[in-house]
Design a protein around this motif. Sequence first.
Motif, PDB file in Angstrom:
ATOM      1  N   SER A 209      -8.525   0.591   8.696  1.00  0.00           N
ATOM      2  CA  SER A 209      -7.623   1.552   8.059  1.00  0.00           C
ATOM      3  C   SER A 209      -7.956   1.617   6.576  1.00  0.00           C
ATOM      4  O   SER A 209      -8.394   0.616   5.988  1.00  0.00           O
ATOM      5  N   SER A 211      -6.490   3.446   2.750  1.00  0.00           N
ATOM      6  CA  SER A 211      -5.529   4.238   1.985  1.00  0.00           C
ATOM      7  C   SER A 211      -6.187   4.583   0.658  1.00  0.00           C
ATOM      8  O   SER A 211      -6.497   3.687  -0.127  1.00  0.00           O
ATOM      9  N   GLY A 229      -8.834   8.676  15.852  1.00  0.00           N
ATOM     10  CA  GLY A 229      -7.962   7.809  15.073  1.00  0.00           C
ATOM     11  C   GLY A 229      -6.653   8.486  14.739  1.00  0.00           C
ATOM     12  O   GLY A 229      -6.210   9.397  15.452  1.00  0.00           O
ATOM     13  N   THR A 230      -6.058   8.053  13.633  1.00  0.00           N
ATOM     14  CA  THR A 230      -4.753   8.538  13.192  1.00  0.00           C
ATOM     15  C   THR A 230      -4.823   8.861  11.709  1.00  0.00           C
ATOM     16  O   THR A 230      -5.479   8.148  10.945  1.00  0.00           O
ATOM     17  N   GLU A 233       0.827   7.745   7.659  1.00  0.00           N
ATOM     18  CA  GLU A 233       1.374   6.395   7.694  1.00  0.00           C
ATOM     19  C   GLU A 233       2.818   6.446   8.182  1.00  0.00           C
ATOM     20  O   GLU A 233       3.578   7.332   7.782  1.00  0.00           O
ATOM     21  N   THR A 240       2.690  10.640  11.098  1.00  0.00           N
ATOM     22  CA  THR A 240       1.302  10.417  11.495  1.00  0.00           C
ATOM     23  C   THR A 240       0.907  11.471  12.521  1.00  0.00           C
ATOM     24  O   THR A 240       1.754  12.149  13.099  1.00  0.00           O
ATOM     25  N   VAL A 258      -4.080   8.439   4.107  1.00  0.00           N
ATOM     26  CA  VAL A 258      -4.283   7.256   4.951  1.00  0.00           C
ATOM     27  C   VAL A 258      -4.979   7.660   6.249  1.00  0.00           C
ATOM     28  O   VAL A 258      -4.605   8.646   6.894  1.00  0.00           O
ATOM     29  N   THR A 260      -6.733   5.788   9.905  1.00  0.00           N
ATOM     30  CA  THR A 260      -6.900   4.587  10.728  1.00  0.00           C
ATOM     31  C   THR A 260      -7.754   4.930  11.937  1.00  0.00           C
ATOM     32  O   THR A 260      -7.475   5.904  12.640  1.00  0.00           O
TER      33      THR A 260
END
Length: 327
Positions: A209, A211, A229-230, A233, A240, A258, A260
């Motif tokens: 992840s 940021s 992914g994502t 947050e 998200t 962000v 991830t």
Amino acid sequence: MPAVTADTLTLPRLDAAVGRARTIKSVTRGPQAHEGEGFPVTRAFAGVSYQDLDPFIHMDQMGEVEYAPYEPRGTAWHPHRGFETFTYMIDGTFLHQDSHGGGGIIENGATQYMTAGAGVLHIETPPESLVMSGGIFHGLQLWINLPAAKKMIDPAYQGLNGDDVKLISSQDGGALIRVLAGEIGGFVGPGKSQTPMAIAHITLAPGASVSLPWNPMFNALAYTLAGAGTVGEEGPGTNTAKISTGALTVFGHGDRVVFTADETQDSRHNSLEIFLLGGLPIREPVVAYGPFVMNDKAGVIKAMEDYQYGRFGQIPDDAIQPFHHRH
């Protein structure tokens, strides 16, 4: 997807980003099309309002495609006015030449800016060797708007090698961040544009992840080049969304973005690859017609007339041309 790579453990690290994570406004997918002489593109910004894109106009993902011998295609000579192009070659090779004297080879992580300004003729085409051999071809072309006061500036060209890119890593080393243009967390990329902006290509290892601090004055867009992914947050006032190859994320307001990566990625890339971009909105009317991006219809008509009357310059005597194999 080589682009430019490095051991993240040896790179400078981003400081922990502070402030509010940006919300996710939308996740969309652009349609497939063919450009120029027939190379496949994904229209990454299709269906997204100009207010969300500003200061950007248009972006094509070129490929990712593996060409058989004699298949690679480019564009013929064509005009532009009123904006800048930013081309990023991840795999493969493109030759560029323009009527203002700019030109060069864009390959393997290199970037190139062409400020069309008042008008330029140019060509982008794979070299003869790539047409003959085939191979993987993958890149991005982004159109960056110019404000009315700069629409008619002199054309300019910047060719930047992959080695010029500023390489940094996330706090834990799980993400490689290539700062291609502008500034992210105090690290500055090589690209210089007329419109304030920042561009990065991020590679996240499975499960990693990151940021990133992001200028709160800029918009923020993220195109997923590969992987899953994502974005965003979890937390009060934030949200998200899931992303995968071909998804364009439009972020809302905030101080950081962000990403991830899923724990499991496809075996071909084995990472989440993100093209992140944002800039200072120009907030002016836009009338775009083909290769002309102006503020009103009269500006587009004038551009068409100037092009037809040869006022964009001349195709050079030593002009490169698309290579066509004669069987």
